[in-house]
Design an enzyme around this catalytic site. Structure first.
Site, mmCIF file in Angstrom:
data_model
loop_
_atom_site.group_PDB
_atom_site.id
_atom_site.type_symbol
_atom_site.label_atom_id
_atom_site.label_comp_id
_atom_site.label_asym_id
_atom_site.label_seq_id
_atom_site.Cartn_x
_atom_site.Cartn_y
_atom_site.Cartn_z
ATOM 1 N N LYS A 69 -28.922 -27.747 -1.479
ATOM 2 C CA LYS A 69 -29.829 -28.683 -0.808
ATOM 3 C C LYS A 69 -29.441 -28.810 0.665
ATOM 4 O O LYS A 69 -28.257 -28.845 1.012
ATOM 5 C CB LYS A 69 -29.773 -30.049 -1.508
ATOM 6 C CG LYS A 69 -30.805 -31.053 -0.993
ATOM 7 C CD LYS A 69 -30.737 -32.343 -1.806
ATOM 8 C CE LYS A 69 -31.764 -33.366 -1.333
ATOM 9 N NZ LYS A 69 -31.714 -34.609 -2.132
ATOM 10 N N SER A 144 -35.880 -36.070 -4.073
ATOM 11 C CA SER A 144 -35.979 -35.316 -2.837
ATOM 12 C C SER A 144 -35.419 -33.894 -2.917
ATOM 13 O O SER A 144 -35.589 -33.106 -1.983
ATOM 14 C CB SER A 144 -35.234 -36.077 -1.724
ATOM 15 O OG SER A 144 -33.861 -36.241 -2.044
ATOM 16 N N SER A 168 -33.135 -38.434 -7.096
ATOM 17 C CA SER A 168 -33.508 -37.229 -6.345
ATOM 18 C C SER A 168 -33.052 -35.910 -6.955
ATOM 19 O O SER A 168 -33.491 -34.849 -6.521
ATOM 20 C CB SER A 168 -32.982 -37.327 -4.907
ATOM 21 O OG SER A 168 -33.727 -38.267 -4.182
#
Length: 472
Positions: A69, A144, A168
Site C-alpha cells: 500500500k 482505503s 481499510s
C-alpha cells in the site's frame, strides 16, 4: 499457497523468468482496467532482485512478489499516499515491516492505489484516479487499501500489505473475496507508515487464503524500538483448532443495520458453521449507534494534527513560495490535498478547538472506552464475535464518494475492532449476484493466530479461498 510457490522456485519447478513474466503479462492485460497500482517497478530490475533472493535464499518469502500500500515507506520507491501533496516523494528509508519482508526474501512489485492519506472507504479519493473492482468494473473495491485488494483478486500477486484505521484492510478484503487481518493494536510496527490516526491504525497482511495471511503476519509482527506503541508478546499459535464447540457471538445490533442480501449470505454462513458444531448466539454490542460518531471524531482529530506537517515548507507540495507565510501555506495545502482530506482536517480542527474539545473529543473517548469494555466482556463468554464485514454490497463508482454520510456509514461494522484494539479479519463468505460478501471475525486481544486458525477451518467448510476474479 506461498510456501509451495517458494518451494517450486527453489527447486526450479517454476522458472524465475516465467514467474516474473507471467506477473507482468497479467499487469499488461488488466491493470489499465482496474488501476490497482500507483507505481510498478521496472520488470528487469524486479527480475534481477528475484534471482538474487533465490540465489541466496534466507527466508520464508524468498523471491516472492508482494504489493505494498502506498502509505508505507519504501526506500528508493515513490510513496505518494495517493495524494498530490506527496506526488514525487521518494523515502530515504524503509518502514520496519518492509525491512522484515526484505529479510525474509520478499521482492516489492509495486505500490498500490488507495484513498488519499487512507481517508475513504472506496479507493475513489486517490489523486491518481479510482481503483475498480475486478469482480465488477462498475463497482468499487472498498477502501482505503483497495489497490492491494484488487491486485490480489485480479491474480497479479498472492500477498499484499494494507493498513487499517477503521476497516481499510477488511473492506477491500470483503469486496474482493480475499483475506485481510487488522492485527491487535501494538503487534505490528507503524514506523514508516504515513500516519492518519495513530491510536486506531495498524499495518496488516492481505492474502488469498488464511495460511498465507498467518505467514505474512508472523513476518511483519513483533515489537519495534522505533515505534513506542508496539508491545513485546509471545505469539500464541494454537496447535489444533476445531469448529466444534467454538462459541461465536453474533452482534445483533450490527447485523440488523446491514442490507438484506448481506444478511442472507451471513446467515447462510452461520448455518454452515452451526452444522460443524459451532455454538452461535446473538448478543447486543451496546452503544452501536455511537460507534461511528466516536470513531470519526477521534480519527479526524488525530488526522488534523498528523497532517499539519504537510505545509509546503518542510514536507509536501510546494508550488507556491512567494508572498507571506499564510498565503503560501493556504495555497499549497489547498491544491495539495483533495476534498475528502480537507474535509477531515477542517472537522478535526473544529473538534479540537476551544469550547468543542470536551463537548466532542472527550465524549468520543468515553464512548470508545465503553465499547471496548463491552467487546471485552462479550469475549470473556465467547471465543469469537462474528458479523458481516460490510453492511452493504460493493457500491458503484461514484455512488457514495460524493455523499460523506453514506461513505462513513459503510464503516459501521468494522470500526468496532479499531476502537477496542482487538484483532479482526475478513474472509469470503459468499456471493450475491456475483458480488463478494465478507465474514468478519473479531477475537480477544492478542488472539490473532487463533482467529486465523479458525478462519482456515471456515475457508474449507465454505470452500472459498484462493479465488481469482474472472477478468481478462
Amino acid at each position: 499457497m506461498i510456501m509451495k510457490l517458494v518451494e517450486d522456485l527453489l527447486n526450479k519447478n517454476l522458472d524465475i523468468d516465467e514467474y516474473v513474466e507471467r506477473t507482468y503479462e497479467r499487469i499488461e492485460k488488466i491493470e489499465k482496467k482496474i488501476k490497482a497500482f500507483i507505481t510498478i517497478r521496472d520488470k528487469e530490475e524486479v527480475k534481477r532482485e528475484v534471482r538474487e533472493k533465490l540465489k541466496n535464499p534466507k527466508g520464508k518469502l524468498s523471491g516472492i512478489l508482494i504489493a505494498i500500500k502506498d502509505n508505507i515507506s519504501t526506500k528508493g520507491i515513490r510513496t505518494t499516499c495517493a495524494s498530490r501533496m506527496l506526488e514525487d516523494y521518494v523515502p530515504p528509508y524503509d518502514a520496519t515491516v518492509i525491512e522484515k519482508l526484505k529479510q525474509e526474501g520478499a521482492v516489492i512489485l509495486g505500490k498500490t492505489n488507495m484513498d488519499e492519506f487512507a481517508m475513504g472507504s472506496t479507493t475513489e479519493t486517490s489523486y491518481f484516479g479510482p481503483t475498480r473492482n475486478p469482480w465488477d468494473l462498475e463497482r468499487t473495491p472498498g477502501g482505503s487499501s483497495g489497490g492491494s485488494g484488487a491486485a490480489l483478486a485480479a491474480g497479479i500477486v498472492d500477498i499484499a500489505l494494507g493498513s487499517d484505521t477503521g476497516g481499510s484492510i477488511r473492506a477491500p478484503a470483503a469486496y474482493n473475496a480475499v483475506f485481510g487481518l487488522k492485527p491487535s493494536y501494538g503487534t505490528v510496527s507503524r514506523f514508516g507508515l504515513v500516519a492518519y490516526a495513530n491510536s486506531l491504525e495498524q499495518i496488516g497482511p492481505m492474502a488469498k487464503n488464511a495460511e498465507d495471511l498467518a505467514l505474512l503476519y508472523s513476518i511483519i509482527s513483533g515489537d519495534d524500538p522505533k515505534d513506542a506503541t508496539t508491545i513485546h508478546f509471545e505469539p500464541q499459535v494454537p496447535e489444533k483448532v476445531e469448529l466444534k464447540d467454538v462459541k461465536i457471538a453474533v452482534l445483533k445490533d450490527i447485523v440488523e443495520a446491514s442490507d438484506k442480501p448481506v444478511v442472507s449470505i451471513f446467515n447462510s454462513t452461520l448455518d454452515k458453521l452451526s452444522s460443524e458444531g459451532a455454538i452461535i448466539k446473538e448478543v447486543n454490542l451496546g452503544y452501536a449507534e455511537y460507534a461511528l460518531p466516536a470513531y470519526y471524531i477521534i480519527a479526524m482529530s488525530e488526522a488534523s494534527s498528523n497532517l499539519a506537517r504537510f505545509d509546503g515548507v518542510r514536507y509536501g507540495y510546494s508550488k507556491y513560495s512567494e508572498g507571506n507565510w499564510r498565503e503560501t501555506f493556504a495555497k499549497n495545502r489547498g491544491e495539495g490535498f483533495g476534498i475528502e482530506v480537507k474535509r477531515r482536517i477542517l472537522l478535526g480542527s473544529f473538534i479540537l478547538s476551544a469550547g468543542y474539545y470536551e463537548e466532542f473529543y472527550i465524549k468520543a473517548l468515553k464512548i470508545r472506552r465503553l465499547i471496548k469494555d463491552n467487546v471485552d466482556n462479550i469475549l470473556k463468554e465467547f471465543d469469537l464475535i462474528a458479523s458481516p464485514t460490510m453492511p452493504i454490497l460493493p457500491p458503484k463508482i461514484g455512488e457514495v464518494v460524493e455523499d460523506p454520510i453514506k461513505m462513513y456509514a459503510m464503516d459501521l461494522n468494522t470500526v468496532i475492532a479499531n476502537l477496542a484494539g482487538v484483532p479482526a479479519l475478513s474472509q469470503p463468505a459468499g456471493f450475491y449476484n456475483n458480488l463478494p460478501i465478507g465474514l468478519q471475525l473479531m477475537g480477544r486481544y492478542l488472539s490473532d493466530y487463533y482467529i486465523m486458525a479458525i478462519s482456515a477451518k471456515i475457508e474449507k467448510v465454505l470452500n472459498l479461498y484462493d479465488l481469482t476474479a474472472p477478468i481478462s
